[in-house]
Design an enzyme around this catalytic site. Structure first.
Site, PDB file in Angstrom:
ATOM      1  N   TRP A 122       0.864  -1.192   0.000  1.00 55.48           N
ATOM      2  CA  TRP A 122       0.000   0.000   0.000  1.00 55.48           C
ATOM      3  C   TRP A 122       0.893   1.233   0.000  1.00 55.48           C
ATOM      4  O   TRP A 122       1.849   1.317   0.783  1.00 55.48           O
ATOM      5  CB  TRP A 122      -0.920   0.056   1.227  1.00 55.48           C
ATOM      6  CG  TRP A 122      -1.671   1.354   1.241  1.00 55.48           C
ATOM      7  CD1 TRP A 122      -2.718   1.708   0.447  1.00 55.48           C
ATOM      8  CD2 TRP A 122      -1.382   2.511   2.055  1.00 55.48           C
ATOM      9  NE1 TRP A 122      -3.101   3.004   0.708  1.00 55.48           N
ATOM     10  CE2 TRP A 122      -2.300   3.522   1.681  1.00 55.48           C
ATOM     11  CE3 TRP A 122      -0.437   2.795   3.034  1.00 55.48           C
ATOM     12  CZ2 TRP A 122      -2.307   4.787   2.278  1.00 55.48           C
ATOM     13  CZ3 TRP A 122      -0.437   4.062   3.625  1.00 55.48           C
ATOM     14  CH2 TRP A 122      -1.374   5.036   3.253  1.00 55.48           C
ATOM     15  N   GLU A 164      -2.965  -3.004  -2.550  1.00 58.68           N
ATOM     16  CA  GLU A 164      -4.142  -2.457  -1.866  1.00 58.68           C
ATOM     17  C   GLU A 164      -4.600  -1.128  -2.451  1.00 58.68           C
ATOM     18  O   GLU A 164      -3.870  -0.139  -2.457  1.00 58.68           O
ATOM     19  CB  GLU A 164      -3.821  -2.267  -0.371  1.00 58.68           C
ATOM     20  CG  GLU A 164      -5.000  -1.766   0.450  1.00 58.68           C
ATOM     21  CD  GLU A 164      -4.681  -1.660   1.939  1.00 58.68           C
ATOM     22  OE1 GLU A 164      -3.490  -1.759   2.302  1.00 58.68           O
ATOM     23  OE2 GLU A 164      -5.624  -1.460   2.727  1.00 58.68           O
ATOM     24  N   LYS A 201      -7.264   2.231  -2.844  1.00 54.29           N
ATOM     25  CA  LYS A 201      -7.869   3.178  -1.915  1.00 54.29           C
ATOM     26  C   LYS A 201      -8.525   4.313  -2.682  1.00 54.29           C
ATOM     27  O   LYS A 201      -8.109   4.643  -3.791  1.00 54.29           O
ATOM     28  CB  LYS A 201      -6.781   3.721  -0.989  1.00 54.29           C
ATOM     29  CG  LYS A 201      -7.304   4.565   0.158  1.00 54.29           C
ATOM     30  CD  LYS A 201      -6.243   4.730   1.231  1.00 54.29           C
ATOM     31  CE  LYS A 201      -6.770   5.612   2.351  1.00 54.29           C
ATOM     32  NZ  LYS A 201      -5.883   5.646   3.499  1.00 54.29           N
ATOM     33  N   ASP A 238      -9.746  -3.231   1.405  1.00 54.53           N
ATOM     34  CA  ASP A 238      -9.860  -2.718   2.771  1.00 54.53           C
ATOM     35  C   ASP A 238     -11.259  -2.131   2.903  1.00 54.53           C
ATOM     36  O   ASP A 238     -11.675  -1.318   2.069  1.00 54.53           O
ATOM     37  CB  ASP A 238      -8.765  -1.656   2.984  1.00 54.53           C
ATOM     38  CG  ASP A 238      -8.744  -1.096   4.398  1.00 54.53           C
ATOM     39  OD1 ASP A 238      -9.814  -0.691   4.900  1.00 54.53           O
ATOM     40  OD2 ASP A 238      -7.654  -1.027   4.998  1.00 54.53           O
ATOM     41  N   HIS A 292     -11.811   1.677   2.401  1.00 51.04           N
ATOM     42  CA  HIS A 292     -11.211   2.378   1.270  1.00 51.04           C
ATOM     43  C   HIS A 292     -12.145   2.710   0.119  1.00 51.04           C
ATOM     44  O   HIS A 292     -11.716   2.905  -1.004  1.00 51.04           O
ATOM     45  CB  HIS A 292     -10.026   1.573   0.742  1.00 51.04           C
ATOM     46  CG  HIS A 292      -8.843   1.620   1.654  1.00 51.04           C
ATOM     47  ND1 HIS A 292      -7.588   1.223   1.283  1.00 51.04           N
ATOM     48  CD2 HIS A 292      -8.731   2.046   2.939  1.00 51.04           C
ATOM     49  CE1 HIS A 292      -6.748   1.386   2.288  1.00 51.04           C
ATOM     50  NE2 HIS A 292      -7.430   1.870   3.311  1.00 51.04           N
ATOM     51  N   HIS A 311      -8.597  -6.494   4.215  1.00 53.91           N
ATOM     52  CA  HIS A 311      -8.247  -5.681   5.376  1.00 53.91           C
ATOM     53  C   HIS A 311      -9.561  -5.328   6.036  1.00 53.91           C
ATOM     54  O   HIS A 311     -10.279  -4.445   5.579  1.00 53.91           O
ATOM     55  CB  HIS A 311      -7.497  -4.409   4.951  1.00 53.91           C
ATOM     56  CG  HIS A 311      -6.015  -4.580   4.961  1.00 53.91           C
ATOM     57  ND1 HIS A 311      -5.133  -3.547   4.795  1.00 53.91           N
ATOM     58  CD2 HIS A 311      -5.263  -5.693   5.180  1.00 53.91           C
ATOM     59  CE1 HIS A 311      -3.888  -4.010   4.886  1.00 53.91           C
ATOM     60  NE2 HIS A 311      -3.939  -5.303   5.104  1.00 53.91           N
ATOM     61  N   ASP A 315     -12.034   6.813   6.160  1.00 53.88           N
ATOM     62  CA  ASP A 315     -11.163   5.669   6.431  1.00 53.88           C
ATOM     63  C   ASP A 315     -10.504   5.846   7.799  1.00 53.88           C
ATOM     64  O   ASP A 315      -9.306   6.028   7.911  1.00 53.88           O
ATOM     65  CB  ASP A 315     -10.105   5.596   5.313  1.00 53.88           C
ATOM     66  CG  ASP A 315      -9.105   4.477   5.532  1.00 53.88           C
ATOM     67  OD1 ASP A 315      -9.518   3.393   5.956  1.00 53.88           O
ATOM     68  OD2 ASP A 315      -7.907   4.702   5.282  1.00 53.88           O
ATOM     69  N   ASP A 363     -10.241   3.858  10.409  1.00 59.87           N
ATOM     70  CA  ASP A 363      -9.597   2.708  11.042  1.00 59.87           C
ATOM     71  C   ASP A 363     -10.003   2.502  12.493  1.00 59.87           C
ATOM     72  O   ASP A 363      -9.158   2.350  13.379  1.00 59.87           O
ATOM     73  CB  ASP A 363      -8.068   2.822  10.911  1.00 59.87           C
ATOM     74  CG  ASP A 363      -7.619   2.684   9.463  1.00 59.87           C
ATOM     75  OD1 ASP A 363      -7.674   1.562   8.946  1.00 59.87           O
ATOM     76  OD2 ASP A 363      -7.245   3.700   8.849  1.00 59.87           O
ATOM     77  N   ASP A 371      -7.134  -4.496   9.911  1.00 57.34           N
ATOM     78  CA  ASP A 371      -6.421  -3.236   9.714  1.00 57.34           C
ATOM     79  C   ASP A 371      -7.159  -2.077  10.371  1.00 57.34           C
ATOM     80  O   ASP A 371      -8.087  -1.520   9.802  1.00 57.34           O
ATOM     81  CB  ASP A 371      -6.216  -2.952   8.217  1.00 57.34           C
ATOM     82  CG  ASP A 371      -5.390  -1.686   8.006  1.00 57.34           C
ATOM     83  OD1 ASP A 371      -4.770  -1.213   8.975  1.00 57.34           O
ATOM     84  OD2 ASP A 371      -5.364  -1.167   6.871  1.00 57.34           O
TER      85      ASP A 371
END
Ligand code: RNT
Ligand code: ZN
Length: 420
Positions: A187, A228, A230, A261, A264, A288, A296, A298, A327
Site C-alpha cells: 500500500w 491495496e 484506496k 480494505d 477504502h 483488510h 477511512d 480505522d 487493519d
C-alpha cells in the site's frame, strides 16, 4: 450452575436447533478453527515501529489517542501478542510492517534484510504461527511530499522500489522459515490534495515501479504479493494514484492478489458485494477488515451488518480463497482489547456465517422463493450462534465474552500500565 457446564448445555441445545435446519455446528466449528486471521502488529503501538530514526504515519493515515501502555519495543509487542493468543481461539497469524525491524543501529529502508527480522521469525516459529508482511511507504522523509512509487522524482522512486524489493526478500524468508506463505501487502499513500492535470503520468510511473518490484519471482509456497487500492485519504482528497480500478487491472494482468480494505471506498459502498466479481477472474483476495466512521478512520471492528456481510460472502465464496487481515489502529483504548475485540468479532461473524443452511437458501433463491429466503435469513439472525461461539472459546481454553473484560484489565494493570 457452573459456567462451564452452562456453556456445554447451551451448546447441546443450540445444536438441536441448528440440526433442525440441516446444519451441523460441530462441522462449523471444525471449519472455523481452520480459518486464519492475521493480526495487524501496528494496533499494538499506534503504527510507530522500532526504526531508530523518523516516525509518524503521514500519508493519509492517522493514529489518534494517547491511551497509556503501548508497546515500546519489539519484546513488549511480542509480549502483548502472546497475551492476545490467550484471548482468542483459532488460527492466528501476525502481520508486520517493515518499520518493526530489530537492529542495533539505524537501517535505511532500502537496505533492510531478513536478518533484521530474524527474531520475529524465531518467535513465530516457536509460537507456531504464520507471518505476513507490509513494506512501509509512509512516515519517512523520502515520502514527505506524499509520493513514493509514483513520484516524479527519480531518486525518490528508486529508493522506494528498492524498499519494495527488500520487503519481498524478507517475505520470502518468512515463508521459508515458517512453512506457510507470507502475504506481502503493498500500500502506498501517493495522491494529490488538489485536482491534478496529469493523473495518467503518475499512474504510469506506479505501473513501472511495481513491474520492477515484482520482477523477481518467488514461489507461491513462500510468499504471495497483494496490492491495496484506496479511494482517498487526508491530504489526498482529489486523487489517489493507486485507485480501485488501477489495482484491479494491475492485479489481474500481473497475477498478484488484490487487497480490499473495508475503509477504502465510498461510505455507502460495501466490499462484501465485490468478492464474487473478483473471484470470477482472480484466484484469491486479501481482506483488510476495518471500520470506517465517516472516512477511512480505522476504528476497531465491531459486530455490525457489514462485518456479517463480509463473513457471509467469505464463507459462501469459499474461505480458502481469502486471506483475512485486520487493519485498524485506535490509540484511545487499551490496545490488547482493541485487538481482541476486532479478532473475536470477525470470528463470531464467520461462525454465524458457517451456521447458515446454505444449500436450502441457494435452492430457494434459484427457484425464485424469495419469501422463503427472507423468512429463513431473518430467523437465522436470532438463532443461538452465540452459544456455539462460547463453546468454541471454552473448547479452545480462552475466555468467553463475559470473562474477557477482567482478563484484559488484569493484564493492563500488571503489565501495560507499568510501562509509563
Ligand atoms: C492505509 C492502508 C494500509 C495501512 C497499513 C498500516 O489506508 O489501509 O493497509 O492501514 O498498512
Ligand atoms: Zn488497509
Amino acid at each position: 450452575m457452573h459456567l462451564e457446564s452452562a456453556i456445554e448445555q447451551s451448546y447441546e441445545l443450540a445444536k438441536t436447533r441448528y440440526q433442525e435446519l440441516g446444519v451441523n455446528p460441530d462441522e462449523a466449528l471444525e471449519a472455523l478453527s481452520n480459518i486464519p486471521i492475521s493480526v495487524q502488529c501496528w494496533q499494538g503501538d499506534d503504527v510507530c515501529g522500532f526504526e531508530k530514526t523518523s516516525g509518524g504515519t503521514g500519508g493519509g493515515i492517522l493514529a489518534t489517542g494517547n491511551y497509556p501502555g503501548k508497546a515500546r519495543t519489539a519484546d513488549e509487542l511480542r509480549q502483548d501478542a502472546e497475551k492476545l493468543m490467550e484471548l482468542v481461539p483459532g488460527k492466528m497469524r501476525f502481520s508486520l510492517h517493515a518499520i518493526y525491524l530489530e537492529a542495533d543501529t539505524p537501517v535505511k529502508r532500502d537496505e533492510i534484510a531478513p536478518e533484521h527480522f530474524a527474531k520475529w521469525a524465531a518467535w513465530a516459529k516457536e509460537k507456531g504461527i504464520g507471518l505476513d508482511f507490509n513494506p512501509t511507504y509512509f512516515g519517512h522523509p523520502m515520502a514527505a511530499d506524499g509520493f513514493t512509487l509514483s513520484s516524479a522524482n527519480e531518486d525518490v522512486r528508486r529508493f522506494w522500489i528498492e524498499h519494495g524489493k527488500c520487503c519481498r526478500r524478507i517475505s520470502d524468508y518468512f515463508g521459508r522459515e515458517l512453512g506457510t506463505p507470507c502475504v506481502m501487502n503493498t500500500w502506498i499513500p501517493d495522491g494529490f490534495k488538489d485536482t491534478p492535470v496529469n493523473r495518467f503520468a503518475a499512474r504510469e510511473r506506479l505501473v513501472k515501479s511495481l513491474d520492477e518490484i515484482f520482477e523477481e519471482k518467488y514461489p507461491a509456497e513462500t510468499m504471495l504479493d497483494a496490492v491495496e487500492c484506496k479511494l482517498f485519504g487526508i491530504g489526498l482528497e482529489s486523487c489517489t494514484v493507486g485507485s480501485h480500478e488501477f489495482y484491479m487491472n494491475y492485479a489481474k494482468e500481473h497475477g498478484v492478489m488484490l487487497t480490499l480494505d473495508s475503509g477504502h471506498f465510498h461510505p455507502t459502498e460495501q466490499i462484501s458485494d465485490k468478492f464474487s466479481s473478483i473471484l470470477l477472474f482472480m484466484k484469491e483476495i486479501l481482506l483488510h477488515v476495518s471500520r470506517p466512521v465517516r472516512w477511512d478512520s480505522d476504528h476497531v471492528v465491531v459486530f455490525d451488518d457489514e462485518l456479517q456481510n463480509i463473513a457471509n460472502e467469505v464463507i459462501r465464496n469459499g474461505a480458502e480463497r481469502f486471506h483475512i487481515g485486520m487493519d485498524y489502529f485506535d490509540a484511545t483504548i487499551n490496545r490488547l482489547a482493541a485487538w481482541a475485540i476486532g479478532y473475536r468479532n470477525i470470528q463470531k461473524a464467520l461462525c454465524k456465517a458457517l451456521l447458515e443452511p446454505s444449500d436450502m437458501l441457494r435452492k430457494m433463491e434459484t427457484e425464485g422463493d424469495y419469501t422463503g429466503r427472507l423468512l429463513v435469513c431473518e430467523e437465522l439472525k436470532a438463532m443461538p450462534w452465540q452459544a456455539v461461539y462460547d463453546y468454541f472459546c471454552l473448547r479452545n481454553g480462552v475466555p468467553t465474552g463475559s470473562e474477557l473484560p477482567a482478563v484484559v484489565r488484569d493484564y493492563e494493570k500488571r503489565v501495560q500500565l507499568k510501562r509509563i
